[in-house]
Design an enzyme around this catalytic site. Structure first.
Site, PDB file in Angstrom:
ATOM      1  CB  THR A 164       7.655 -19.626 -18.580  1.00 42.34           C
ATOM      2  OG1 THR A 164       8.303 -20.851 -18.898  1.00 42.34           O
ATOM      3  CG2 THR A 164       7.880 -18.603 -19.687  1.00 42.34           C
ATOM      4  CB  CYS A 221      -9.996  -9.850   1.784  1.00 37.08           C
ATOM      5  SG  CYS A 221      -8.622  -9.338   0.789  1.00 37.08           S
ATOM      6  CD  GLN A 274      -3.097  -0.667  -0.006  1.00 40.53           C
ATOM      7  OE1 GLN A 274      -3.120   0.439  -0.554  1.00 40.53           O
ATOM      8  NE2 GLN A 274      -3.942  -1.628  -0.328  1.00 40.53           N
ATOM      9  CB  SER A 304       0.614  -5.874  -5.270  1.00 38.71           C
ATOM     10  OG  SER A 304      -0.412  -6.317  -6.119  1.00 38.71           O
ATOM     11  CB  ALA A 305       1.595  -4.421 -10.836  1.00 39.61           C
ATOM     12  CG  HIS A 306      -3.910  -5.127  -8.069  1.00 35.44           C
ATOM     13  ND1 HIS A 306      -5.062  -4.771  -7.416  1.00 35.44           N
ATOM     14  CD2 HIS A 306      -3.330  -6.078  -7.299  1.00 35.44           C
ATOM     15  CE1 HIS A 306      -5.180  -5.491  -6.297  1.00 35.44           C
ATOM     16  NE2 HIS A 306      -4.129  -6.286  -6.205  1.00 35.44           N
TER      17      HIS A 306
HETATM   18  N1  PLP Z   1      -0.922  -6.570   1.355  1.00 35.16           N
HETATM   19  C1  PLP Z   1      -1.658  -5.463   1.476  1.00 35.16           C
HETATM   20  C2  PLP Z   1      -1.310  -4.441   2.502  1.00 35.16           C
HETATM   21  C3  PLP Z   1      -2.754  -5.259   0.634  1.00 35.16           C
HETATM   22  O1  PLP Z   1      -3.490  -4.160   0.761  1.00 35.16           O
HETATM   23  C4  PLP Z   1      -3.058  -6.260  -0.327  1.00 35.16           C
HETATM   24  C5  PLP Z   1      -4.239  -6.115  -1.203  1.00 35.16           C
HETATM   25  O2  PLP Z   1      -5.283  -5.611  -0.790  1.00 35.16           O
HETATM   26  C6  PLP Z   1      -2.239  -7.393  -0.416  1.00 35.16           C
HETATM   27  C7  PLP Z   1      -1.177  -7.513   0.447  1.00 35.16           C
HETATM   28  C8  PLP Z   1      -2.501  -8.466  -1.417  1.00 35.16           C
HETATM   29  O3  PLP Z   1      -2.066  -8.068  -2.690  1.00 35.16           O
HETATM   30  P1  PLP Z   1      -2.588  -8.813  -4.022  1.00 35.16           P
HETATM   31  O4  PLP Z   1      -3.998  -8.373  -4.208  1.00 35.16           O
HETATM   32  O5  PLP Z   1      -1.676  -8.331  -5.102  1.00 35.16           O
HETATM   33  O6  PLP Z   1      -2.462 -10.272  -3.779  1.00 35.16           O
END
Ligand code: PLP
Length: 402
Positions: A247, A335, A189, A209-211
Site C-alpha cells: 500500500t 553516510c 542530487q 528522492s524527495a528529501h
Molecule cells: N544517491 C545520491 C547521489 C545521494 O546523494 C543520496 C543521498 O545522499 C542517495 C542516493 C540516497 O538517497 P536516500 O537518502 O533518499 O536513500
C-alpha cells in the site's frame, strides 16, 4: 550558548543541503492534511480509496513533469537508495536470462549504487568501475573503452553529491544504447536543482528522492521508461502496475508531489540565485584563506555545491569548529562522515590522501542569504588559522618517551 551568565542564541547557518533539506512548510501542510483527511487505501473502490488514488495520480504527474516523462512511467519508492536498488537489481534479474552479466558504474557513485553493484558482483556479475577525470567527470571515451559484448547494464549518476559535477549523460547513454545496454542514472542530487528531461537524456531508469528538494524523507521515485523489463522491487499486491507491491505511503507521496511542483516552479529563479551565492562563498574562501583549492569543476556542476580543500587541516576538525559557530557543513557524503575515511570521490579524482581528508562540502539552499554567506566566509580565516596552529603545535611536540 551561555556566555557571562546570559543565554545567547547562536546564529545558525545550514549549508548541508546535499545531505538533506528542511521540509517546505507547504509540503508539511499537505502531508499533514493527507494524513488526517485522506486515510483511504488507494486500491479500494469506494470514495475513500478514489480520493487517495487521486492524490497518487496527481503526484505521478508532478514527478513526471519534474523529470520529463509520462506519469505512467513513475513508480513511488522509499527514496533514493531504494530507487537505485530497484533499478539495478530489477534490471539485473531481468537481464540474467540473456547471459550478459557485465555491469558498469562510475567510481564516484553514491554508496547506494556502489554497494548494489558489489552485491551483483557476489551474484556472478562482472563489475567495472569507471575512472573519472580530475574534475570528477566520466568521459564518453572511458565508457566506450570499457563496454564489452556482455555489458548489459550501465549506471552513471547525473550529479555527484560531494562535488556537484554533472555528467554528460546524453553522450554516455548513447554509447550504452549502441551496445544494447540499459542505462540507469541516479538523479538524486540533480532533481529539483537543474532542469532535466529523461527523454532528452535518453536514459531507461532514473532515481530521485524527495528529501533532497524540500520534501519528506523516506519517499522517492524511480522513473522507468515504458517497455523497460525490470523484475518487481517487491512482490505482493498489484500496486504500482505490479512493479512495487505494498500500500502506497499516500501522505509522503503527497509531500513529494508538492515538493516537485515547488521545485519546478522555482528553479528558473532559484538556480541562478544559489549559483551566485555559492560562487561568492567560494571566491571569498579561496581569496582569504591560504592553502585552499576547489575540488571539482568550476562549470558544469549543480548550482548549490562547492567542495574545498584546506591544506594542513583535518576536515572533521573544521566541521566541528564550524558547528560550534552554528555553521553546518559536511565532509562529503553524509553516510561516511564521522568515520575519517578518505572520500572515495576525491580519491577517484586522483587527489593525494591528505586532500581526500581535508575537504569540506558546502551545499546551499533556499534559506541561505548573502549576509549569511558573508558571515561564514568571515569566520573561516580565523578558524583555519587556529586549527593549523594546533596541528603545527602537535607536530613539533617531542614525545616524552621514544
Ligand atoms: N544517491 C545520491 C547521489 C545521494 O546523494 C543520496 C543521498 O545522499 C542517495 C542516493 C540516497 O538517497 P536516500 O537518502 O533518499 O536513500
Amino acid at each position: 550558548m551561555v556566555r557571562g551568565g546570559a543565554t545567547i542564541d547562536l546564529v545558525r547557518s545550514y549549508l548541508d543541503h546535499n545531505a538533506t533539506t528542511p521540509v517546505d512548510p507547504a509540503v508539511a501542510d499537505a502531508v499533514d492534511r493527507a494524513m488526517r483527511e485522506e486515510f483511504g487505501n488507494p486500491s479500494s473502490v469506494h470514495v475513500y480509496g478514489q480520493r487517495a488514488k487521486a492524490l497518487l495520480d496527481r503526484a505521478r504527474h508532478s514527478v513526471a513533469t519534474l523529470v520529463g516523462g509520462d506519469p505512467a512511467e513513475v513508480v513511488f519508492t522509499s527514496g533514493g537508495t531504494e530507487s537505485d536498488n530497484f533499478a539495478l537489481r530489477g534490471a539485473a534479474e531481468a537481464l540474467e536470462i540473456t547471459g550478459r552479466k557485465h555491469v558498469i558504474a562510475s567510481a564516484i557513485e553514491h554508496e547506494a549504487v556502489l554497494q548494489t553493484v558489489k552485491a551483483l558482483g557476489r551474484r556472478g556479475w562482472r563489475v567495472t568501475l569507471l575512472p573519472v577525470t580530475q574534475e570528477g567527470i566520466v568521459t564518453p571515451e572511458t565508457l566506450a573503452a570499457a563496454i564489452e559484448p556482455d555489458t548489459s547494464l550501465v549506471s552513471i549518476m547525473h550529479a555527484n553529491n560531494e562535488i556537484g559535477s554533472v555528467q554528460p549523460i546524453r553522450e554516455l547513454c548513447a554509447i550504452a544504447h549502441a551496445h544494447k545496454a540499459l542505462f540507469h542514472t541516479d538523479a538524486v542530487q540533480s532533481a529539483g536543482k537543474i532542469p532535466m528531461d529523461a527523454r532528452t537524456l535518453g536514459v531507461d531508469l532514473l532515481s530521485i528522492s524527495a528529501h533532497k528538494f524540500y520534501g519528506p524523507k523516506g519517499v522517492g521515485a524511480l522513473w522507468i521508461k515504458r517497455g523497460t523489463r525490470l523484475a518487481s522491487a517487491m512482490t505482493g499486491g498489484r500496486q504500482e502496475r505490479n512493479r512495487r507491491a505494498g500500500t502506497e505511503n499516500v501522505p509522503a507521496i503527497t509531500g513529494l508531489q508538492v515538493a516537485a511542483d515547488l521545485a519546478v516552479g522555482k528553479m528558473d529563479k532559484e538556480s541562478p540565485r544559489l549559483a551566485a551565492l555559492r560562487d561568492r562563498l567560494e571566491a571569498k574562501i579561496l581569496d582569504t584563506v591560504d592553502g585552499t583549492a576547489r575540488n571539482g569543476p568550476g562549470e558544469g556542476r549543480v548550482p548549490n555545491t562547492t567542495n574545498i580543500s584546506f591544506d594542513g587541516i583535518e576536515a572533521e576538525s573544521l566541521l566541528i569548529a564550524l558547528d560550534l559557530e552554528g555553521v553546518a557543513v559536511s565532509t562529503g557524503s553524509a553516510c561516511s562522515s564521522g568515520t575519517l575515511e578518505p572520500s572515495h570521490v576525491l580519491k577517484a579524482m586522483g587527489f593525494p590522501l591528505h586532500r581526500t581528508q581535508n575537504s569540506i562540502r558546502f551545499s546551499l539552499g533556499a534559506s541561505n542569504t548573502e549576509e549569511e554567506i558573508d558571515r561564514v566566509a568571515a569566520l573561516l580565516p580565523g578558524i583555519v588559522h587556529r586549527l593549523r596552529q594546533v596541528t603545527a603545535g602537535k607536530a613539533t611536540q617531542t614525545p616524552a618517551t621514544a
